[in-house]
Design a protein around this motif. Structure first.
Motif, PDB file in Angstrom:
ATOM      1  N   LEU A 199       0.797  -1.226   0.000  1.00 36.53           N
ATOM      2  CA  LEU A 199       0.000   0.000   0.000  1.00 36.53           C
ATOM      3  C   LEU A 199       0.832   1.280   0.000  1.00 36.53           C
ATOM      4  CD1 LEU A 199      -2.747  -1.109   2.540  1.00 36.53           C
ATOM      5  CD2 LEU A 199      -2.930  -1.067   0.056  1.00 36.53           C
ATOM      6  N   VAL A 200       2.137   1.160   0.316  1.00 34.44           N
ATOM      7  CA  VAL A 200       2.998   2.346   0.314  1.00 34.44           C
ATOM      8  C   VAL A 200       4.231   2.065  -0.538  1.00 34.44           C
ATOM      9  CG1 VAL A 200       2.198   2.990   2.620  1.00 34.44           C
ATOM     10  CG2 VAL A 200       4.330   1.711   2.382  1.00 34.44           C
ATOM     11  N   ASP A 201       5.027   3.094  -0.760  1.00 32.01           N
ATOM     12  CA  ASP A 201       6.222   3.010  -1.600  1.00 32.01           C
ATOM     13  C   ASP A 201       7.230   2.018  -1.011  1.00 32.01           C
ATOM     14  OD1 ASP A 201       8.484   3.406  -3.135  1.00 32.01           O
ATOM     15  OD2 ASP A 201       8.458   5.593  -2.974  1.00 32.01           O
ATOM     16  N   ARG A 202       7.604   1.011  -1.797  1.00 32.56           N
ATOM     17  CA  ARG A 202       8.539  -0.014  -1.332  1.00 32.56           C
ATOM     18  C   ARG A 202       9.955   0.524  -1.139  1.00 32.56           C
ATOM     19  NH1 ARG A 202       7.072  -5.247  -1.147  1.00 32.56           N
ATOM     20  NH2 ARG A 202       4.993  -5.781  -1.961  1.00 32.56           N
ATOM     21  N   ASP A 203      10.238   1.695  -1.663  1.00 31.86           N
ATOM     22  CA  ASP A 203      11.567   2.269  -1.487  1.00 31.86           C
ATOM     23  C   ASP A 203      11.752   2.936  -0.132  1.00 31.86           C
ATOM     24  OD1 ASP A 203      12.377   1.465  -4.019  1.00 31.86           O
ATOM     25  OD2 ASP A 203      11.623   3.299  -4.972  1.00 31.86           O
ATOM     26  N   LEU A 204      10.662   3.096   0.620  1.00 31.09           N
ATOM     27  CA  LEU A 204      10.748   3.731   1.932  1.00 31.09           C
ATOM     28  C   LEU A 204      11.369   2.777   2.945  1.00 31.09           C
ATOM     29  CD1 LEU A 204       7.239   5.446   2.215  1.00 31.09           C
ATOM     30  CD2 LEU A 204       9.425   6.559   1.733  1.00 31.09           C
ATOM     31  N   ALA A 205      12.176   3.318   3.866  1.00 31.33           N
ATOM     32  CA  ALA A 205      12.664   2.528   5.001  1.00 31.33           C
ATOM     33  C   ALA A 205      11.474   2.132   5.864  1.00 31.33           C
ATOM     34  CB  ALA A 205      13.667   3.347   5.817  1.00 31.33           C
ATOM     35  N   TRP A 206      11.615   1.026   6.625  1.00 33.28           N
ATOM     36  CA  TRP A 206      10.467   0.472   7.345  1.00 33.28           C
ATOM     37  C   TRP A 206       9.809   1.473   8.294  1.00 33.28           C
ATOM     38  CZ3 TRP A 206       6.437  -2.163   7.561  1.00 33.28           C
ATOM     39  CH2 TRP A 206       5.792  -2.423   8.777  1.00 33.28           C
ATOM     40  N   GLU A 207      10.596   2.194   9.079  1.00 38.72           N
ATOM     41  CA  GLU A 207       9.995   3.119  10.049  1.00 38.72           C
ATOM     42  C   GLU A 207       9.164   4.187   9.347  1.00 38.72           C
ATOM     43  OE1 GLU A 207       9.745   2.835  13.267  1.00 38.72           O
ATOM     44  OE2 GLU A 207      10.857   0.959  13.143  1.00 38.72           O
ATOM     45  N   GLU A 208       9.673   4.695   8.230  1.00 44.34           N
ATOM     46  CA  GLU A 208       8.922   5.703   7.487  1.00 44.34           C
ATOM     47  C   GLU A 208       7.707   5.076   6.808  1.00 44.34           C
ATOM     48  OE1 GLU A 208       7.685   9.292   5.871  1.00 44.34           O
ATOM     49  OE2 GLU A 208       9.020   8.799   7.550  1.00 44.34           O
ATOM     50  N   ALA A 209       7.876   3.864   6.269  1.00 42.89           N
ATOM     51  CA  ALA A 209       6.754   3.175   5.620  1.00 42.89           C
ATOM     52  C   ALA A 209       5.634   2.926   6.617  1.00 42.89           C
ATOM     53  CB  ALA A 209       7.234   1.848   5.025  1.00 42.89           C
ATOM     54  N   GLN A 210       5.985   2.553   7.837  1.00 39.62           N
ATOM     55  CA  GLN A 210       4.981   2.309   8.885  1.00 39.62           C
ATOM     56  C   GLN A 210       4.215   3.590   9.203  1.00 39.62           C
ATOM     57  OE1 GLN A 210       4.856   0.837  13.573  1.00 39.62           O
ATOM     58  NE2 GLN A 210       6.789   0.925  12.507  1.00 39.62           N
ATOM     59  N   ARG A 211       4.944   4.710   9.326  1.00 35.98           N
ATOM     60  CA  ARG A 211       4.286   5.979   9.643  1.00 35.98           C
ATOM     61  C   ARG A 211       3.343   6.405   8.516  1.00 35.98           C
ATOM     62  NH1 ARG A 211       9.404   7.186  12.018  1.00 35.98           N
ATOM     63  NH2 ARG A 211      10.172   8.101  10.085  1.00 35.98           N
ATOM     64  N   VAL A 212       3.806   6.235   7.279  1.00 35.97           N
ATOM     65  CA  VAL A 212       2.968   6.601   6.136  1.00 35.97           C
ATOM     66  C   VAL A 212       1.722   5.729   6.091  1.00 35.97           C
ATOM     67  CG1 VAL A 212       2.835   6.638   3.608  1.00 35.97           C
ATOM     68  CG2 VAL A 212       4.874   7.510   4.772  1.00 35.97           C
ATOM     69  N   PHE A 213       1.894   4.414   6.318  1.00 34.45           N
ATOM     70  CA  PHE A 213       0.770   3.483   6.322  1.00 34.45           C
ATOM     71  C   PHE A 213      -0.262   3.873   7.370  1.00 34.45           C
ATOM     72  CE2 PHE A 213      -1.132  -0.248   8.389  1.00 34.45           C
ATOM     73  CZ  PHE A 213      -1.889  -0.741   7.341  1.00 34.45           C
ATOM     74  N   MET A 214       0.176   4.132   8.588  1.00 32.90           N
ATOM     75  CA  MET A 214      -0.757   4.473   9.664  1.00 32.90           C
ATOM     76  C   MET A 214      -1.456   5.799   9.366  1.00 32.90           C
ATOM     77  SD  MET A 214      -0.641   1.909  11.704  1.00 32.90           S
ATOM     78  CE  MET A 214      -1.466   2.466  13.193  1.00 32.90           C
ATOM     79  N   ARG A 215      -0.733   6.753   8.827  1.00 30.75           N
ATOM     80  CA  ARG A 215      -1.315   8.063   8.541  1.00 30.75           C
ATOM     81  C   ARG A 215      -2.357   7.983   7.417  1.00 30.75           C
ATOM     82  NH1 ARG A 215       3.097  10.453   7.942  1.00 30.75           N
ATOM     83  NH2 ARG A 215       3.285  10.531   5.678  1.00 30.75           N
ATOM     84  N   ARG A 216      -2.062   7.203   6.386  1.00 30.07           N
ATOM     85  CA  ARG A 216      -2.955   7.134   5.227  1.00 30.07           C
ATOM     86  C   ARG A 216      -4.093   6.132   5.394  1.00 30.07           C
ATOM     87  NH1 ARG A 216       1.297   6.743   0.145  1.00 30.07           N
ATOM     88  NH2 ARG A 216       2.213   8.837   0.333  1.00 30.07           N
ATOM     89  N   HIS A 217      -3.779   4.967   5.983  1.00 30.00           N
ATOM     90  CA  HIS A 217      -4.728   3.861   5.955  1.00 30.00           C
ATOM     91  C   HIS A 217      -5.318   3.513   7.316  1.00 30.00           C
ATOM     92  CE1 HIS A 217      -3.765   3.019   1.763  1.00 30.00           C
ATOM     93  NE2 HIS A 217      -2.499   3.201   2.072  1.00 30.00           N
ATOM     94  N   ARG A 218      -4.701   3.943   8.412  1.00 20.09           N
ATOM     95  CA  ARG A 218      -5.236   3.687   9.748  1.00 20.09           C
ATOM     96  C   ARG A 218      -5.161   4.961  10.583  1.00 20.09           C
ATOM     97  NH1 ARG A 218      -6.191   0.004   6.893  1.00 20.09           N
ATOM     98  NH2 ARG A 218      -5.896  -2.235   7.260  1.00 20.09           N
ATOM     99  N   PRO A 219      -5.682   6.081  10.077  1.00 20.92           N
ATOM    100  CA  PRO A 219      -5.491   7.372  10.750  1.00 20.92           C
ATOM    101  C   PRO A 219      -6.196   7.465  12.095  1.00 20.92           C
ATOM    102  CG  PRO A 219      -7.065   7.589   8.950  1.00 20.92           C
ATOM    103  CD  PRO A 219      -6.454   6.223   8.828  1.00 20.92           C
ATOM    104  N   GLN A 220      -7.188   6.607  12.350  1.00 25.56           N
ATOM    105  CA  GLN A 220      -7.911   6.682  13.618  1.00 25.56           C
ATOM    106  C   GLN A 220      -7.178   6.023  14.777  1.00 25.56           C
ATOM    107  OE1 GLN A 220      -8.583   4.901  10.847  1.00 25.56           O
ATOM    108  NE2 GLN A 220     -10.439   3.679  11.129  1.00 25.56           N
ATOM    109  N   SER A 221      -6.023   5.409  14.516  1.00 25.75           N
ATOM    110  CA  SER A 221      -5.247   4.801  15.605  1.00 25.75           C
ATOM    111  C   SER A 221      -4.776   5.876  16.580  1.00 25.75           C
ATOM    112  CB  SER A 221      -4.030   4.062  15.042  1.00 25.75           C
ATOM    113  OG  SER A 221      -3.143   3.695  16.086  1.00 25.75           O
ATOM    114  N   LEU A 222      -5.062   5.671  17.853  1.00 23.06           N
ATOM    115  CA  LEU A 222      -4.585   6.601  18.875  1.00 23.06           C
ATOM    116  C   LEU A 222      -3.137   6.305  19.253  1.00 23.06           C
ATOM    117  CD1 LEU A 222      -7.718   6.754  21.208  1.00 23.06           C
ATOM    118  CD2 LEU A 222      -7.180   8.132  19.183  1.00 23.06           C
ATOM    119  N   LEU A 223      -2.709   5.080  19.034  1.00 27.63           N
ATOM    120  CA  LEU A 223      -1.325   4.700  19.312  1.00 27.63           C
ATOM    121  C   LEU A 223      -0.391   5.298  18.267  1.00 27.63           C
ATOM    122  CD1 LEU A 223      -0.122   2.916  21.565  1.00 27.63           C
ATOM    123  CD2 LEU A 223      -0.091   1.025  19.932  1.00 27.63           C
TER     124      LEU A 223
END
Length: 264
Positions: A199-223
């Motif tokens: 769902l996100v750019d495969r060229d991103l490092a894992w920590e950045e990919a995780q942040r992008v994923f949560m922001r775009r696809h799971r924005p309601q997470s309070l964690l």
């Protein structure tokens, strides 16, 4: 809180990796005899060996069996004998266009994620109620409540587990056996890493990919981060304990506040 599960035997399905492996580790660390389950005997043995590196005194039973079949479920039960704690963790997931999911795929998700858990409960619950003690748990998901558009077949199966859990809790009423579902939120496993990179750019490092994923696809997470498997395991270990004796028929959330409601 000191949780002591000595003298108890647990079966954790799908426990060679990810959340299942973390649950097996947590239960073994609390003193339980734990059945490590998977379909491939080599992977099961390897998983048990890795767990013993962390817990040298752990009482582990490798249980190589495909519990999605009647024969495999019985083999798993026979390998352990008396089972006091059943954790139905096995599950499959993946993305798909809802209009392209064939009938056979709908059936596969139901049979693996739901029917396998029902079958094991049916095999083990009578013994638990007869002895007056037992713990049955189903690892559900936030997707049971917040159905993802790209994973409707998966969400359907996890919603079904909530119904199955509540129903079997009623069946076990007054027996000393508790039955609960654990609603796990977005969790960091190898499989989820693959899902994130779908769902996100495969060229991103894992920590950045995780942040992008949560922001775009799971924005309601309070964690605002993925949950670690050990954090799911902590809830399972508690629900397996004497201290959780009055908790039954519940759907307990370890979702990082993802589900935007007070109750599921």
């Amino acid at each position: 809180m000191r949780i002591d599960l000595k003298g108890r035997t647990a079966l954790v399905t799908g426990s060679t990796q990810g959340i299942g492996a973390a649950i097996a580790t947590g239960l073994a660390g609390a003193g339980a005899r734990v059945g490590i389950n998977g379909r491939d005997s080599a992977r099961v043995e390897d998983s048990a060996a890795r767990l013993r590196e962390v817990l040298p005194d752990a009482d582990l039973v490798p249980v190589a069996a495909d519990v999605t079949t009647e024969e495999g479920a019985r083999r798993a039960v026979d390998a352990l004998g008396q089972v006091d704690i059943l954790v139905n963790n096995l599950g499959i997931f993946g993305t798909a266009d809802p209009l392209e999911i064939a009938d056979d795929e709908w059936r596969r998700y139901f049979e693996v994620n739901v029917l396998a858990a029902i079958r094991l409960t049916r095999l083990l619950l009578p013994g638990m109620t007869g002895r007056g003690w037992g713990r049955v748990q189903y690892i559900a998901s936030d997707s049971a409540v917040v159905i993802p558009a790209e994973m409707i077949h998966y969400g359907m199966s996890k919603t079904a587990l909530l119904a199955v859990s509540r129903g079997f809790a009623k069946q076990a009423a007054g027996t000393g056996v508790t039955v609960n579902a654990v609603i796990a939120g977005p969790t960091h496993t190898a499989g989820v890493e693959d899902f994130v990179y779908e769902l996100v750019d495969r060229d991103l490092a894992w920590e950045e990919a995780q942040r992008v994923f949560m922001r775009r696809h799971r924005p309601q997470s309070l964690l605002q981060r993925l949950i670690e498997p050990e954090e799911i395991a902590h809830m399972v270990v508690y629900l397996s304990s004497e201290q959780a004796s009055a908790t039954t028929g519940g759907a307990l959330r370890v979702d990082g506040g993802y589900v935007d409601s007070i109750l599921p």
